[in-house]
Design a protein around this motif. Structure first.
Motif, PDB file in Angstrom:
ATOM      1  N   VAL A 183       7.533  32.023   2.082  1.00  0.00           N
ATOM      2  CA  VAL A 183       7.286  33.292   2.776  1.00  0.00           C
ATOM      3  C   VAL A 183       8.492  33.655   3.635  1.00  0.00           C
ATOM      4  N   ASP A 184       9.047  34.832   3.360  1.00  0.00           N
ATOM      5  CA  ASP A 184      10.212  35.315   4.118  1.00  0.00           C
ATOM      6  C   ASP A 184       9.719  36.146   5.307  1.00  0.00           C
ATOM      7  N   GLY A 185       9.647  35.486   6.477  1.00  0.00           N
ATOM      8  CA  GLY A 185       9.313  36.186   7.718  1.00  0.00           C
ATOM      9  C   GLY A 185      10.527  36.190   8.626  1.00  0.00           C
ATOM     10  N   ILE A 186      11.698  36.406   8.030  1.00  0.00           N
ATOM     11  CA  ILE A 186      12.951  36.288   8.802  1.00  0.00           C
ATOM     12  C   ILE A 186      13.170  37.566   9.622  1.00  0.00           C
ATOM     13  N   VAL A 187      13.314  38.685   8.946  1.00  0.00           N
ATOM     14  CA  VAL A 187      13.372  39.980   9.649  1.00  0.00           C
ATOM     15  C   VAL A 187      12.644  41.027   8.810  1.00  0.00           C
ATOM     16  N   GLY A 188      12.182  42.059   9.469  1.00  0.00           N
ATOM     17  CA  GLY A 188      11.538  43.180   8.790  1.00  0.00           C
ATOM     18  C   GLY A 188      12.300  44.449   9.101  1.00  0.00           C
TER      19      GLY A 188
ATOM     20  N   ALA B 298       7.946  38.349   0.442  1.00  0.00           N
ATOM     21  CA  ALA B 298       8.630  38.952   1.581  1.00  0.00           C
ATOM     22  C   ALA B 298       7.609  39.616   2.492  1.00  0.00           C
ATOM     23  N   VAL B 299       7.716  39.351   3.778  1.00  0.00           N
ATOM     24  CA  VAL B 299       6.884  40.034   4.765  1.00  0.00           C
ATOM     25  C   VAL B 299       7.571  41.350   5.110  1.00  0.00           C
ATOM     26  N   ASP B 300       6.912  42.432   4.822  1.00  0.00           N
ATOM     27  CA  ASP B 300       7.386  43.800   5.057  1.00  0.00           C
ATOM     28  C   ASP B 300       8.494  44.214   4.088  1.00  0.00           C
ATOM     29  N   LEU B 301       9.624  43.519   4.133  1.00  0.00           N
ATOM     30  CA  LEU B 301      10.649  43.774   3.120  1.00  0.00           C
ATOM     31  C   LEU B 301      11.551  42.554   3.026  1.00  0.00           C
ATOM     32  N   PRO B 302      12.237  42.389   1.898  1.00  0.00           N
ATOM     33  CA  PRO B 302      13.077  41.205   1.765  1.00  0.00           C
ATOM     34  C   PRO B 302      14.193  41.236   2.819  1.00  0.00           C
TER      35      PRO B 302
HETATM   36  K   LIG Z   1      11.038  39.762   5.701  1.00  0.00           K
END
Ligand SMILES: [K+]
Ligand SMILES: NC(=O)C1=CN([C@@H]2O[C@H](COP(=O)(O)OP(=O)(O)OC[C@H]3O[C@@H](n4cnc5c(N)ncnc54)[C@H](O)[C@@H]3O)[C@@H](O)[C@H]2O)[C@@H](O)CC1
Length: 481
Positions: free
Chosen positions: A115-120, A149-153
């Motif tokens: 899960v990519d929760g790095i930045v949105g 991706a959370v919100d967007l990659p």
């Molecule tokens: K993200």
């Protein structure tokens, strides 16, 4: 109609709910994210005991990932999280994850879901080296893990869709309330898109400039012969394309125009004999002056840049009917921009990125939406900028840019542009407004490419695309029925 607001518009819509500060929106976002991941796990073998890894950045995007991780852990998923900046990780989200048995780790073991929760929408630029390293190691250990991706990659610019490498490439993107511009401008980077309802006002996003037509809208607006129509009433399109030595562009463009509408197709140019040979329904002559009345012209595909081509372009642009200028026509227009000045009927230009640069004297740049909008305003013409995401802007409506995401890249083949101008020009001759004709044509073109390529897909030439236009129109018309 789908609308793609900017980050500023999204933030305003979120703020208008009054539910930002109390964390209600984040709770809804996390629920939606967790459900999408649970659905995926269920579809691929079950939930219990599966392994999810969260890469957590320092903002609310990381917060979404942590809260969703807590919900997954409660359902029996083994959840681990790498915190890129432990001191700044969302405190509530982190506490929730810990409460439900999720673990904070420095590196992941094997994973089923990453899960990519790095930045949105707060992100800018590429992944920082630490984030890229964590992702790289996870991908190496678990190459078949599904990337969500959370919100967007992360690394993809939310407003321009620019992919700032290194960036995440997702299999599934879960977003909140409204799609972002990046979801349509960089669709291949996002994978499948799920939009979670977080209770934004139903009118939210109405002010979005970037919009796309649905298949049903295109199908419903497609012109078909009515009970009292004859060949003239449905629009006569005139085509000036190709050359005696290179008749291909003429054949593809006329073939596409014939398939797109039931109106009449005229051809004027040096490939007249070859055109009639291949398409006996076309009335063909040598020069545009000799052609009878037309309701719209297409000028430019493969017709060269010599003195004869220049004269034909001049003749066509002097006519008081809509004109679509493509390919060599655009190159000539870039050298003679004064040709557009006296025109009062609509002009539609269909450049690819190279022709766009020739036309405007500058590269398209990172913000394609703004570039096409400014070009249309400057030239007083409708502009269709080709690409995987084709953008269309008119000169009189700065608040609308239409986008067609092709859904596949099978249309990236020689002669494909000639087919596009044939379809759009035929639609223009029926009297449709230029931007609508362009957007409908772009949609039919990409559906035709998809049909021609088949499943699982094989490379096609432009002739196969043209042959699939009728089926594409059927698919579009059926989607609204
Ligand atoms: K993200
Ligand atoms: N505001 C809200 O009501 C909601 C926000 N939500 C989530 O919150 C996100 C936005 O949160 P934030 O505004 O905290 O911003 P982000 O979490 O997107 O980014 C956080 C911070 O990271 C830093 N940063 C920027 N680019 C970076 C990069 N390339 N690498 C590393 N760090 C970088 C910046 O300082 C930025 O402010 C949305 O994308 C969405 O996921 C959701 O919870 C839904 C509700």
């Amino acid at each position: 109609m789908s609308r793609y607001p900017t980050v500023a518009q999204i933030r305003a819509a979120e703020a208008a709910t009054g539910l930002l500060a109390n964390g209600v929106l984040m709770g809804r976002a996390a629920h939606g994210l967790a459900s999408a991941i649970l659905n995926h796990l269920r579809d691929t073998g079950g939930v219990y005991g599966r392994r999810a890894g969260l890469v957590v950045g320092s903002g609310d995007n990381g917060g979404d990932a942590l809260y969703a991780g807590a919900l997954l852990a409660r359902r029996g998923v083994a959840v681990s999280a790498v915190l890129l900046d432990p001191a700044k990780a969302h405190p509530g989200g982190l506490a929730a994850l810990r409460r439900t048995g999720g673990r904070v780790v420095v590196e992941f073991g094997e994973l089923d879901v990453l899960v990519d929760g790095i930045v949105g929408i707060g992100g800018s630029g590429p992944l920082r080296p630490a984030a890229a390293a964590v992702l790289g190691a996870a991908r190496a250990l678990s190459p078949s893990a599904t990337v969500v991706a959370v919100d967007l990659p992360s690394g993809v610019d939310a407003d321009t869709g620019v992919v700032n490498e290194p960036a995440v490439r997702a299999d599934l993107t879960v977003t909140f309330g409204l799609p972002r511009r990046a979801h349509v401008l960089a669709a291949p980077q996002c994978g499948r898109l799920v939009v979670v309802d977080i209770g934004l006002d139903p009118g939210a996003g109405r002010d979005a400039v970037l919009q796309s037509l649905s298949d049903a809208q295109v199908g419903a607006a497609w012109p078909v012969p009515g009970p009292f129509d004859d060949k003239y009433r449905q629009g006569v399109v005139g085509i000036v394309a190709g050359s005696a030595v290179y008749p291909g562009a003429a054949l593809l463009c006329t073939g596409a125009a014939i398939a797109a509408t039931s109106g009449m197709t005229r051809y004027a140019g040096p490939a007249a004999a070859a055109v009639v040979d291949h398409h006996p329904e076309v009335v063909a002559v040598g020069e545009p002056e000799e052609a009878g009345r037309v309701q719209a012209w297409i000028v430019g595909p493969g017709f060269g840049t010599d003195v004869d081509a220049r004269a034909r372009l001049r003749t066509v642009l002097a006519a008081d009917v809509p004109v679509l200028v493509d390919a060599d026509g655009i190159t000539l227009l870039a050298q003679n921009p004064d040709l557009l000045a006296p025109r009062s009927a609509p002009t539609l230009l269909t450049p690819h990125a190279g022709e766009f640069a020739r036309l405007t004297g500058a590269e398209v740049g990172a913000d394609r939406v703004e570039a096409v909008r400014a070009c249309a305003a400057d030239l007083g013409a409708t502009v269709l900028l080709k690409g995987r995401a084709t953008l269309i802007a008119g000169p009189d409506d700065p608040d609308t840019v239409l986008v067609n995401e092709a859904g596949s890249s099978w249309a990236a083949t020689a002669g494909s542009g000639d087919a596009l101008s044939g379809i759009v020009g035929a639609l223009l001759a029926t009297g449709l407004p230029p931007a609508l004709a362009a957007a409908m044509g772009a949609r039919a073109h990409s559906v035709a490419a998809h049909i021609a390529a088949g499943r699982p897909g094989a490379p096609i030439g432009a002739s196969a695309l043209v042959a699939a236009i009728s089926d594409a129109i059927r698919v579009l018309r059926a989607s609204g029925a």
